[in-house]
Design a protein around this motif. Structure first.
Motif, PDB file in Angstrom:
ATOM      1  N   VAL A  26       2.704   5.679  -1.940  1.00 11.43           N
ATOM      2  CA  VAL A  26       3.464   5.374  -0.728  1.00 11.43           C
ATOM      3  C   VAL A  26       3.166   6.506   0.241  1.00 11.43           C
ATOM      4  O   VAL A  26       3.242   7.674  -0.128  1.00 11.43           O
ATOM      5  CB  VAL A  26       4.985   5.315  -1.019  1.00 11.43           C
ATOM      6  N   ALA A  52      -5.241   1.984   3.741  1.00 11.43           N
ATOM      7  CA  ALA A  52      -3.821   1.834   3.397  1.00 11.43           C
ATOM      8  C   ALA A  52      -3.264   0.629   4.131  1.00 11.43           C
ATOM      9  O   ALA A  52      -3.621   0.373   5.281  1.00 11.43           O
ATOM     10  CB  ALA A  52      -3.036   3.090   3.779  1.00 11.43           C
ATOM     11  N   GLY A  53      -2.395  -0.077   3.456  1.00 12.49           N
ATOM     12  CA  GLY A  53      -1.654  -1.140   4.106  1.00 12.49           C
ATOM     13  C   GLY A  53      -0.463  -0.522   4.821  1.00 12.49           C
ATOM     14  O   GLY A  53      -0.286   0.697   4.830  1.00 12.49           O
ATOM     15  N   PHE A  54       0.364  -1.363   5.402  1.00  9.72           N
ATOM     16  CA  PHE A  54       1.508  -0.854   6.156  1.00  9.72           C
ATOM     17  C   PHE A  54       2.577  -1.923   6.241  1.00  9.72           C
ATOM     18  O   PHE A  54       2.292  -3.118   6.161  1.00  9.72           O
ATOM     19  CB  PHE A  54       1.083  -0.417   7.562  1.00  9.72           C
ATOM     20  N   LEU A  55       3.802  -1.464   6.398  1.00  6.42           N
ATOM     21  CA  LEU A  55       4.912  -2.366   6.655  1.00  6.42           C
ATOM     22  C   LEU A  55       5.126  -2.413   8.160  1.00  6.42           C
ATOM     23  O   LEU A  55       5.034  -1.390   8.835  1.00  6.42           O
ATOM     24  CB  LEU A  55       6.180  -1.855   5.970  1.00  6.42           C
ATOM     25  N   GLY A  73      -4.142  -5.110   6.331  1.00  4.35           N
ATOM     26  CA  GLY A  73      -3.264  -4.672   5.245  1.00  4.35           C
ATOM     27  C   GLY A  73      -1.790  -4.723   5.592  1.00  4.35           C
ATOM     28  O   GLY A  73      -0.960  -4.171   4.873  1.00  4.35           O
ATOM     29  N   ILE A  75       2.016  -5.887   6.017  1.00  4.45           N
ATOM     30  CA  ILE A  75       3.012  -6.642   5.269  1.00  4.45           C
ATOM     31  C   ILE A  75       4.212  -6.819   6.191  1.00  4.45           C
ATOM     32  O   ILE A  75       4.834  -5.836   6.598  1.00  4.45           O
ATOM     33  CB  ILE A  75       3.428  -5.892   3.985  1.00  4.45           C
ATOM     34  N   MET A  90       8.054  -4.767  -2.983  1.00  2.00           N
ATOM     35  CA  MET A  90       7.043  -3.704  -2.959  1.00  2.00           C
ATOM     36  C   MET A  90       6.771  -3.158  -4.363  1.00  2.00           C
ATOM     37  O   MET A  90       5.625  -2.875  -4.710  1.00  2.00           O
ATOM     38  CB  MET A  90       7.463  -2.586  -2.008  1.00  2.00           C
ATOM     39  N   LYS A  93       4.497  -5.531  -6.024  1.00  2.00           N
ATOM     40  CA  LYS A  93       3.133  -5.406  -5.489  1.00  2.00           C
ATOM     41  C   LYS A  93       2.416  -4.218  -6.137  1.00  2.00           C
ATOM     42  O   LYS A  93       1.244  -4.315  -6.492  1.00  2.00           O
ATOM     43  CB  LYS A  93       3.146  -5.234  -3.967  1.00  2.00           C
ATOM     44  N   LEU A 100      -3.443   0.507  -4.510  1.00  2.00           N
ATOM     45  CA  LEU A 100      -2.594   0.108  -3.390  1.00  2.00           C
ATOM     46  C   LEU A 100      -1.942   1.339  -2.768  1.00  2.00           C
ATOM     47  O   LEU A 100      -1.286   2.106  -3.451  1.00  2.00           O
ATOM     48  CB  LEU A 100      -1.502  -0.866  -3.860  1.00  2.00           C
ATOM     49  N   SER A 101      -2.152   1.510  -1.498  1.00  2.00           N
ATOM     50  CA  SER A 101      -1.463   2.541  -0.730  1.00  2.00           C
ATOM     51  C   SER A 101      -0.805   1.852   0.456  1.00  2.00           C
ATOM     52  O   SER A 101      -1.441   1.052   1.142  1.00  2.00           O
ATOM     53  CB  SER A 101      -2.431   3.616  -0.232  1.00  2.00           C
ATOM     54  N   ILE A 102       0.472   2.167   0.674  1.00  2.00           N
ATOM     55  CA  ILE A 102       1.238   1.537   1.737  1.00  2.00           C
ATOM     56  C   ILE A 102       1.882   2.617   2.592  1.00  2.00           C
ATOM     57  O   ILE A 102       2.583   3.484   2.084  1.00  2.00           O
ATOM     58  CB  ILE A 102       2.353   0.626   1.170  1.00  2.00           C
TER      59      ILE A 102
END
Length: 180
Positions: A26, A52-55, A73, A75, A90, A93, A100-102
């Motif tokens: 995270v 990295a993905g992101f919220l 990426g 979400i 999360m 996921k 996975l990095s968010i």
């Protein structure tokens, strides 16, 4: 140097990412006072060859931007109480993924707030992943990820420590950020 690094350098920004490339993490990002934080953060992480993905607030995922953000990426985060627990989603996921990095902004808004969301701590603890402390400091034009934080389970104390870390940074709009 890749294109992302060249863009940042041309704009006068410096990137200092020294944490290991964890397969799952995270990324806590603060201060968050401008939409530029998103652009700068994505460019900085890409400049060192990482993804990295992101919220992001669900309302940003309208056509055609929704396709673009998901491809990057993204979400979508629904309004509170809608569609169940974001933390549980999360955690699942992370458990289902080897890589996975968010990125999450604990402030949850670009406006001034002292009440940071604690979901990122819960996600990291329950999923067993580290939290990378990412900062975007506008006065020095530096984007850094230099510290790894492992949540202890004491949410209040963990949040105090994280806010203390971020207290030395300043966003694009300093009056919109509080680490206390």
């Amino acid at each position: 140097m890749n294109l992302a690094g060249l863009i940042l350098r041309a704009a006068g920004w410096h990137v200092n990412i020294t944490v290991p490339p964890y397969p799952r993490s995270v990324i806590c990002v603060a201060p968050h006072t401008s939409n530029w934080d998103f652009v700068l953060g994505k460019l900085a992480y890409a400049s060192v060859g990482r993804k990295a993905g992101f919220l992001m607030k669900e309302s940003w995922f309208f056509f055609p931007l929704g396709y673009f953000f998901r491809a990057m990426g993204g979400i979508p985060v629904p309004r509170k109480g809608k569609n169940g627990s974001l933390v549980n989603l999360m955690v699942e996921k992370f458990k289902a993924s080897k890589s996975l990095s968010i990125a999450i902004t604990p402030e949850g808004t670009r406006k001034l707030t002292k009440d940071w969301h604690t979901g990122f701590l819960q996600v990291a603890r329950q999923a067993g992943v580290p939290i990378l402390l990412g900062a975007i400091d506008f006065p020095s034009k530096t984007i850094s990820i230099e510290h790894t934080f492992i949540p202890t389970g004491d949410t209040d104390n963990d949040m105090r420590e994280i806010k203390k870390y971020y207290s030395r940074f300043s966003g694009k709009y300093p009056d919109q950020f509080s680490a206390y």
